[in-house]
Design an enzyme around this catalytic site. Sequence first.
Site, mmCIF file in Angstrom:
data_model
loop_
_atom_site.group_PDB
_atom_site.id
_atom_site.type_symbol
_atom_site.label_atom_id
_atom_site.label_comp_id
_atom_site.label_asym_id
_atom_site.label_seq_id
_atom_site.Cartn_x
_atom_site.Cartn_y
_atom_site.Cartn_z
ATOM 1 N N ASP A 176 7.157 67.527 41.790
ATOM 2 C CA ASP A 176 8.482 67.835 41.284
ATOM 3 C C ASP A 176 8.698 69.357 41.360
ATOM 4 O OD1 ASP A 176 10.867 66.417 39.786
ATOM 5 O OD2 ASP A 176 10.482 68.251 38.657
ATOM 6 N N TYR A 309 16.777 73.866 37.227
ATOM 7 C CA TYR A 309 17.827 73.569 38.194
ATOM 8 C C TYR A 309 18.926 74.614 38.331
ATOM 9 C CZ TYR A 309 15.556 69.109 38.252
ATOM 10 O OH TYR A 309 14.616 68.138 38.387
ATOM 11 N N HIS A 358 6.940 58.915 40.863
ATOM 12 C CA HIS A 358 7.117 60.361 40.839
ATOM 13 C C HIS A 358 6.153 61.061 39.890
ATOM 14 C CE1 HIS A 358 9.530 63.868 41.786
ATOM 15 N NE2 HIS A 358 9.723 64.124 40.505
#
Length: 380
Positions: A176, A309, A358
Site C-alpha cells: 500500500d 493521499y 491487500h
Amino acid sequence: MITPFRIDVPQATLDDLRRRLDDARLPAPLPGDGWDTGVPVSWLSDLVDYWRTQYDWRAIEQRLNDIPQYTTEIDGQTIHFLHVRSAEPDALPLLLTHGWPGSFVEFLNLIGLLTDPVAYGGSAADAFHVVVPSLPGFGFSTPIVGTDWGTERIARTWAELMNRLGYAKYGVQGGDIGAAVSPEVGRVDPEHVVGVHLNGPGPLPPMPLPDDELATLTPLEQDRVARINAFMAEEFGYIAIQSTRPQTLAYGLVDSPVGQLAWIMDKFREWTHPRTTLPDALLDRDTLLTNVMIYWLTGSAGSAAYVGYAQQGGWGRTPANSGVPTGAIVFAHDVGIRRYTERENTVTRWTDVDRGGHFAALEEPELLLTDVREFFAGLR
C-alpha cells in the site's frame, strides 16, 4: 536521540470510549442492508457490541508493550517505531512500512518469524533485525508537523532512522503506501539499501489503456486492468474525500468510534480476499479492532488521510530507477503488472499468487514471509 516508548492509555480515555460505544447512534439500514451501499448496519452493530463487551484493550496493550518500541524526532516530526533485534549475529536489518488503513499492527505476527526463524523450524541464515515505523501522521507518529510528507520525504526520514540505529546495510519491504515509500528509500539511500521487496506494487498503468496495448497483456494482467477500472468507478470516493477534505472528514471520525470503525472496515471488506467473505471471518476481531484502536486512541484519522493521499505533487512523474534489486509478490486482490513496475524499478523477482488480499502480512503471513526470505537470500 532515541527514547524508549510504552503505550499507556489513561483509563479516562477508555472510559470515554466505552460511553461513546454505549451511546452510539447507528443509522437506519438502507434497503437490503448490503455491502454495495457501504458497511451493513446488521454486521457492524454486532462488531460494535463485541468491542463494547468483550474486547480487552488492557490485555492487548500489555502484549504490544512486550515488543520494544521507541520514538525519535526527525526533521521536527515524532516517529514511533518497533525495533526487535535478532539474536543471530548475521541477521539482515529489515525496515517494514505499513499503509492505510493499516498500522504497525499489520506486522505483529511476522516479527518472531523474521527475527527468530530457528524457533519456528527455519534457518538462522534467514534471520532479520526488524524495524517497523509508524508513518508520519499515523498512530503514535503524531501530531503531524509540516506540509510536504510525500514519499520522498518519508523515505529520507526512514533512511535517517536506519542510520541512527547504526545499520550500514538494510532491506526494505512494504505494501500500500509502504509499496510507494519502499522503492523511494532505495532511491534516496541506494548505497545502504540492499534490496526492496513489495506486495501489491505500483505504479498502476495509465488509464484507460489503448486497445493495442491492452491486447499485449496476459489474461491475468487484463483481469487486473479490469479491476483497476472497476475500482476507479466504484471505490475511488474515499480517495477523493481524503485527498481534498481530510480535515472535514476528521471531525466525524475522531468524534465517533463507530464512524472510525466503519470507515476502516469498509476497506477491510473490499480489499481482503475473497471479497465475499466477511472481514472477521478472515481475520480475528481483536486484530481488526486493535488496528482501529491505534487510529482512535491517537485521533489520527485526519493526519493519516492527509499524509496518505493529499501529497499528490509527484503523481504522474516517472522516478529514476535506483538500480536496487526489487522483488514483488502480487496477491489475488492486488493489481500490480510487472511491465509497469519495471519502468521505475530493477525487478529481479516477481511472484503472482492466486489467493490473499491487500493486507498481506495479516492474511497470508507465511506466503509473504517465504517470498521475503527467498528474495533477500541472495542479497545478504
